[in-house]
Design an enzyme around this catalytic site. Structure first.
Site, short mmCIF file in Angstrom:
data_model
loop_
_atom_site.label_atom_id
_atom_site.label_comp_id
_atom_site.label_asym_id
_atom_site.label_seq_id
_atom_site.Cartn_x
_atom_site.Cartn_y
_atom_site.Cartn_z
CB SER A 38 -0.87 0.03 1.26
OG SER A 38 -1.63 -1.14 1.36
CG HIS A 77 -2.60 -1.00 -3.72
ND1 HIS A 77 -3.50 0.03 -3.57
CD2 HIS A 77 -2.45 -1.54 -2.49
CE1 HIS A 77 -3.87 0.11 -2.31
NE2 HIS A 77 -3.26 -0.83 -1.63
CD GLU A 130 -3.81 3.04 -6.01
OE1 GLU A 130 -4.01 4.26 -6.01
OE2 GLU A 130 -3.37 2.44 -5.00
CG ASN A 138 -3.30 3.20 1.06
OD1 ASN A 138 -4.06 3.25 2.01
ND2 ASN A 138 -3.25 2.17 0.25
N1 LIG Z 1 -5.83 -4.39 4.75
C1 LIG Z 1 -5.99 -3.52 3.74
O1 LIG Z 1 -6.93 -2.72 3.72
C2 LIG Z 1 -5.06 -3.52 2.57
C3 LIG Z 1 -5.50 -2.99 1.36
C4 LIG Z 1 -4.65 -3.03 0.25
C5 LIG Z 1 -3.37 -3.52 0.39
N2 LIG Z 1 -2.95 -4.01 1.59
C6 LIG Z 1 -1.59 -4.54 1.67
O2 LIG Z 1 -1.69 -5.96 1.64
C7 LIG Z 1 -0.61 -6.52 2.42
C8 LIG Z 1 -1.20 -7.41 3.50
O3 LIG Z 1 -2.06 -6.67 4.32
P1 LIG Z 1 -3.23 -7.39 5.16
O4 LIG Z 1 -4.04 -6.32 5.77
O5 LIG Z 1 -3.88 -8.44 4.32
O6 LIG Z 1 -2.33 -8.10 6.29
P2 LIG Z 1 -2.70 -9.30 7.28
O7 LIG Z 1 -1.91 -9.05 8.51
O8 LIG Z 1 -4.19 -9.48 7.37
O9 LIG Z 1 -2.13 -10.59 6.50
C9 LIG Z 1 -0.78 -10.77 6.19
C10 LIG Z 1 -0.55 -12.26 6.04
O10 LIG Z 1 0.81 -12.43 5.57
C11 LIG Z 1 1.34 -13.58 6.19
N3 LIG Z 1 2.79 -13.51 6.11
C12 LIG Z 1 3.64 -12.68 6.77
N4 LIG Z 1 4.90 -12.87 6.36
C13 LIG Z 1 4.86 -13.84 5.40
C14 LIG Z 1 5.84 -14.45 4.57
N5 LIG Z 1 7.12 -14.14 4.66
N6 LIG Z 1 5.43 -15.41 3.69
C15 LIG Z 1 4.12 -15.75 3.60
N7 LIG Z 1 3.13 -15.19 4.36
C16 LIG Z 1 3.51 -14.24 5.24
C17 LIG Z 1 0.79 -13.54 7.61
O11 LIG Z 1 0.83 -14.81 8.24
C18 LIG Z 1 -0.66 -13.05 7.35
O12 LIG Z 1 -1.55 -14.13 7.16
C19 LIG Z 1 0.20 -5.35 2.97
O13 LIG Z 1 1.24 -5.06 2.08
C20 LIG Z 1 -0.85 -4.21 2.96
O14 LIG Z 1 -0.25 -2.94 2.88
C21 LIG Z 1 -3.76 -4.03 2.69
#
Ligand SMILES: NC(=O)c1ccc[n+]([C@@H]2O[C@H](COP(=O)([O-])OP(=O)(O)OC[C@H]3O[C@@H](n4cnc5c(N)ncnc54)[C@H](O)[C@@H]3O)[C@@H](O)[C@H]2O)c1
Length: 293
Positions: free
Chosen positions: A122, A143, A155, A193
């Site tokens: 993000s 994204h 994105e 973001n």
């Molecule tokens: N939550 C949102 O609104 C949102 C929206 C768009 C993008 N993002 C991006 O998506 C990504 C994840 O965010 P999220 O909110 O889903 O996080 P989250 O904490 O819900 O999930 C992350 C997952 O990644 C896993 N993980 C961590 N390290 C790992 C590795 N080395 N190999 C494999 N799995 C691994 C964790 O076990 C977890 O299940 C981030 O980069 C975030 O910026 C989030």
């Protein structure tokens, strides 16, 4: 080098975004390999995904045959080696530069030459995530928006070393998956973001200052600005821990005070009030089913 994408790996597929991205990919007809470090997270995601497709059938958006075929295209694993046959990897792991860099470096030795690595970051730089991974020309920003299984916008951002061919192939994949790509520069927060992280922090600071309750702030924003979801509802859906990671990634490179984590956010994360995923954030929740169907 082939541009055809048939099999897609999703890293972090036990998380909020990864599970939604896996749905988008499998629903569009691609073989999908969900990967996460945590088997518990993958199991919970599997349950959520089945529930989501169950609702899709109930609502007439999909028939039972299509659902079974889609679920049949999905497999889950904690082994990185199982991603060897993927033509595209989409990572949605924690918003942490080192974790994403390490993952891509490890994947470089597992995956085929032609495999493209896409990051769902993000706020982090695509160029920095790609740096040192061994295939900087085949890394791209992709994204997705929350909830990924419902939102069409993607994105797309090239890093400084991303080849035009990689960008074109990734863009074609997004089109094929029925999503709506927009091109952005590799700048902190891209479009959404850059605007949303400071705004959501303003809201958290307003709650902390006692300006109004979360419910009244949400009501005001929805009624006056026409938003479908209030900012506190959205923060609970995003995850307060994810919002904090976004601030930690965003603030050091922008030095924008509005992007620094507000004290209330820090306390909520420390208390385990992470939003929907933990059952409590600005609001309380019973269960953590996926949005939509
Ligand atoms: N939550 C949102 O609104 C949102 C929206 C768009 C993008 N993002 C991006 O998506 C990504 C994840 O965010 P999220 O909110 O889903 O996080 P989250 O904490 O819900 O999930 C992350 C997952 O990644 C896993 N993980 C961590 N390290 C790992 C590795 N080395 N190999 C494999 N799995 C691994 C964790 O076990 C977890 O299940 C981030 O980069 C975030 O910026 C989030």
């Amino acid at each position: 080098m082939t541009n055809e994408i048939r099999r897609v790996g999703v890293c972090g597929a036990g998380g909020t975004m990864g599970a939604g991205i896996a749905i988008v990919v499998a629903r569009a007809g691609f073989e999908t390999v969900s990967h996460d470090l945590s088997q518990d997270a993958l199991d919970a995601a599997k349950k959520q995904i089945s529930g989501f497709f169950g609702k899709s059938v109930e609502r007439g958006k999909m028939n039972g045959t299509a659902r079974d075929a889609t679920l049949g295209r999905m497999q889950a694993t904690t082994s990185l080696d199982a991603l060897a046959g993927c033509d595209l990897i989409i990572e949605a792991v924690f918003e942490d530069l080192r974790i994403k860099q390490d993952l891509f470096r490890d994947l470089d030795s597992v995956c085929a030459e032609h495999t493209i690595f896409a990051s769902n970051t993000s706020t982090l730089s695509i160029t920095e995530i790609a740096s040192g991974c061994g295939r900087e020309d085949r890394v791209v920003g992709m994204h997705f928006c929350l909830p990924a299984q419902l939102m069409k916008l993607i994105e797309m951002s090239p890093g400084m070393n991303t080849s035009q061919q990689t960008f074109r192939s990734a863009w074609a994949f997004v089109d094929q998956a029925g999503q709506t790509p927009v091109k952005t520069q590799d700048k902190p927060g891209f479009i959404l973001n850059a605007l949303l992280v400071p705004f959501n922090n303003d809201v958290i600071r307003a709650v902390e200052a006692g300006v109004a309750s979360p419910a009244d702030i949400d009501k005001a924003i929805k009624a006056a600005l026409g938003y479908k979801m209030g900012p506190c509802e959205l923060l609970d859906l995003v995850g307060l821990d994810t919002q904090m990671r976004l601030c930690e990634a965003f603030y050091p490179v922008t030095l924008d005070v509005r992007s620094s984590a507000p004290p209330l956010l820090r306390r909520m994360v420390a208390a385990g009030h992470l939003g929907r995923k933990s059952g409590r954030g600005f609001y309380s929740y019973d269960g953590n089913t996926m949005f939509g169907g």
